[in-house]
Design a protein around this motif. Structure first.
Motif, PDB file in Angstrom:
ATOM      1  N   ILE A  44       0.837  -1.200   0.000  1.00 52.16           N
ATOM      2  CA  ILE A  44       0.000   0.000   0.000  1.00 52.16           C
ATOM      3  C   ILE A  44       0.871   1.249   0.000  1.00 52.16           C
ATOM      4  N   ILE A  60      -8.098   7.075  -0.090  1.00 55.60           N
ATOM      5  CA  ILE A  60      -8.564   5.711  -0.358  1.00 55.60           C
ATOM      6  C   ILE A  60      -7.589   4.684   0.222  1.00 55.60           C
ATOM      7  N   LEU A  61      -6.298   4.921   0.034  1.00 58.10           N
ATOM      8  CA  LEU A  61      -5.300   3.974   0.527  1.00 58.10           C
ATOM      9  C   LEU A  61      -5.284   3.933   2.045  1.00 58.10           C
ATOM     10  N   ARG A  70      -7.871   4.409   3.943  1.00 61.64           N
ATOM     11  CA  ARG A  70      -9.037   3.590   4.302  1.00 61.64           C
ATOM     12  C   ARG A  70      -8.760   2.109   4.070  1.00 61.64           C
ATOM     13  N   SER A  71      -7.959   1.800   3.053  1.00 67.43           N
ATOM     14  CA  SER A  71      -7.606   0.399   2.790  1.00 67.43           C
ATOM     15  C   SER A  71      -6.778  -0.184   3.931  1.00 67.43           C
ATOM     16  N   ASP A  99     -18.310  -1.396  -6.879  1.00 61.52           N
ATOM     17  CA  ASP A  99     -17.979  -0.074  -6.363  1.00 61.52           C
ATOM     18  C   ASP A  99     -18.506   0.977  -7.336  1.00 61.52           C
ATOM     19  N   THR A 136      -9.797  -7.136  -2.041  1.00 69.60           N
ATOM     20  CA  THR A 136      -9.431  -5.885  -1.383  1.00 69.60           C
ATOM     21  C   THR A 136      -8.363  -5.150  -2.181  1.00 69.60           C
ATOM     22  N   ARG A 181     -10.000  -3.624  -5.273  1.00 70.05           N
ATOM     23  CA  ARG A 181     -10.825  -2.430  -5.028  1.00 70.05           C
ATOM     24  C   ARG A 181      -9.970  -1.183  -4.859  1.00 70.05           C
ATOM     25  N   TYR A 182      -8.955  -1.239  -3.979  1.00 72.75           N
ATOM     26  CA  TYR A 182      -8.219   0.015  -3.743  1.00 72.75           C
ATOM     27  C   TYR A 182      -7.283   0.335  -4.904  1.00 72.75           C
ATOM     28  N   THR A 183      -6.821  -0.689  -5.643  1.00 70.38           N
ATOM     29  CA  THR A 183      -5.998  -0.396  -6.818  1.00 70.38           C
ATOM     30  C   THR A 183      -6.827   0.268  -7.908  1.00 70.38           C
ATOM     31  N   ARG A 203      -9.572   2.007  -7.527  1.00 64.70           N
ATOM     32  CA  ARG A 203      -9.908   3.378  -7.104  1.00 64.70           C
ATOM     33  C   ARG A 203      -8.730   4.321  -7.328  1.00 64.70           C
TER      34      ARG A 203
END
Length: 433
Positions: free
Chosen positions: A41, A158-159, A161-162, A230, A258, A261-263, A265
């Motif tokens: 991350i 976002i990261l 929150r990840s 998402d 997971t 999703r964050y990648t 975003r």
């Protein structure tokens, strides 16, 4: 690192909050070594901002510990006195702190870390415990003063929150293991972590999404699956809708979903083409290799306007999206693209963008293959893509929520309430004029 002479009494009282300190201890992150998940991350934070160093920091009442430190000498001491680090400011406010010029910013300029780490610009975002306490922060550092763009700030948000989600998943798993069972409640917690708590309302759109377990009663077993979706705003006035499906079940599926999703975003805030976003996700799956599992995904990037929406759609081995026109006809929105796997090489041209337009009253359906693979317990015919298209046409005039309800009713009627897989669906309907 030099210790600031400022008295501990001048630190924010939130630093010493017993509930916060208990949450830090419960996280299990203090006095442990670096981990690939958090380092990944942090590397992604550097990739999306172009910064020189990135840290995930956990702080108790007297020290700020670098759980992840990328861009720093591996032999360096991994942390410092909490009074020396900007981390205590995140704890005190519970909000992000961005200092484009740390050497002149009155909030941070007197901290020893500014000189010791050579901080020219600093951006930090709080990492939150499942109970809502600030455990520490995710931050990036540049040696020269510089601004951070709104897209970079959103990606860092976002990261962070990840990181918080990863901590919550670990804690839920430890609690379940301590109880001696992987309960259905844990599975639901893990499943919910893959989905937004509620969908934002994009301008001019009626949106709805659902995740339905294979058991038509709504119960969920002890195994979590990798379906996710998402919807979020990206750069400018553009929005992104995402649907994904990880092969298999369990914690490996959660890890891949997971990461995806964050990648997605973060990449969608950097690139306007969904094919590029999927290629970026593929590269991260290869680089980070959190699991051998593969996944399929579909991304639609669109811009709402007065006369509907225009956009681009790309797929990585995912079932094609469907468009229900205002007159009830259904069109298939297909795009070529290989499935995403850490073991399959991919180039940018392995993914292609397909343009689409939705006029007032039109609707776009994204879905996972659980609904098309629904069939009865006697192993009869699958519900299939053709039946899904006919069922969607039959929802002509229905709003987004009613459309999803009627599609699930049609698939359940075909299968007698039995489904071979969990199902995720999302409908984006342009409001009629």
């Amino acid at each position: 690192m030099t210790v600031n002479a400022t008295s501990a009494g001048e630190l924010p009282q939130a630093v010493f909050d017993p509930a916060r300190l208990a949450a830090v201890a419960d996280s299990g992150l203090l006095d442990t070594g670096p981990e690939g998940t958090f380092d990944d991350i942090a590397r992604l934070a550097l990739a999306v901002t172009g910064a020189r160093m990135a840290f995930f920091t956990v702080a108790d009442g007297w020290r700020s510990v670098w759980k992840s430190a990328v861009g720093v000498d591996p032999a360096a001491e991994r942390g410092n006195d909490i009074r020396d680090s900007p981390c205590h400011l995140l704890i005190g406010t519970g909000k992000e702190l961005i200092a484009p010029d740390a050497r002149t910013d009155p909030r941070v300029r007197d901290l020893p870390a500014v000189d010791v780490l050579g901080i020219g610009a600093w951006a930090g975002y709080p990492v939150i415990s499942p109970g809502g306490h600030v455990l520490g922060g995710l931050c990036v550092i540049d040696e020269d003063a510089r601004p951070f763009t709104p897209q970079q700030s959103e990606a860092l948000r976002i990261l962070a929150r990840s990181v918080s989600s990863e901590i919550a998943l670990r804690q839920a798993l430890r609690e379940a293991q301590a109880a001696g069972s992987a309960s259905a409640a844990l599975a639901r917690t893990l499943q919910d972590s893959l989905l937004p708590p509620c969908l934002p309302q994009a301008p001019g759109l009626d949106v709805a999404a659902t995740h339905l377990p294979a058991d038509a009663t709504g119960a969920i077993g002890a195994e979590v699956v990798g379906d996710f979706y998402d919807l979020f705003e990206t750069r400018g006035r553009k929005w992104s809708a995402v649907m994904g499906d990880v092969c298999g079940k369990g914690l490996d599926a959660v890890k891949v979903a997971t990461l995806a999703r964050y990648t997605i975003r973060a990449a969608a805030n950097q690139h306007e083409n969904p094919a590029t976003v999927l290629h970026r996700l593929h590269d991260d799956l290869v680089d980070q290799h959190v699991s051998e599992r593969f996944l399929t995904a579909a991304v639609a990037v669109f811009e709402p306007g007065l006369e509907g929406i225009t956009g681009l759609y790309a797929s990585a081995g995912h079932p094609p999206a469907l468009i229900r026109r205002v007159d009830g006809t259904v069109e298939e929105l297909n795009a070529t693209g290989i499935l995403l796997s850490p073991d399959i090489p991919a180039a940018r041209d392995d993914f292609a963008d397909t343009a689409f337009r939705l006029c007032p009253g039109d609707a776009l359906l994204l879905y996972s293959d659980g609904i098309t693979e629904a069939r009865d317990q006697h192993r009869g015919p699958l519900f299939g893509a053709d039946r899904l298209a006919r069922a969607l046409a039959a929802t002509h005039g229905a709003d987004a929520t009613e459309t999803l309800d009627r599609l699930w009713e049609a698939a359940s009627a075909h299968s007698g309430g039995h489904s071979v897989d969990d199902t995720a669906m999302m409908v984006l309907r342009v409001l009629p004029t």
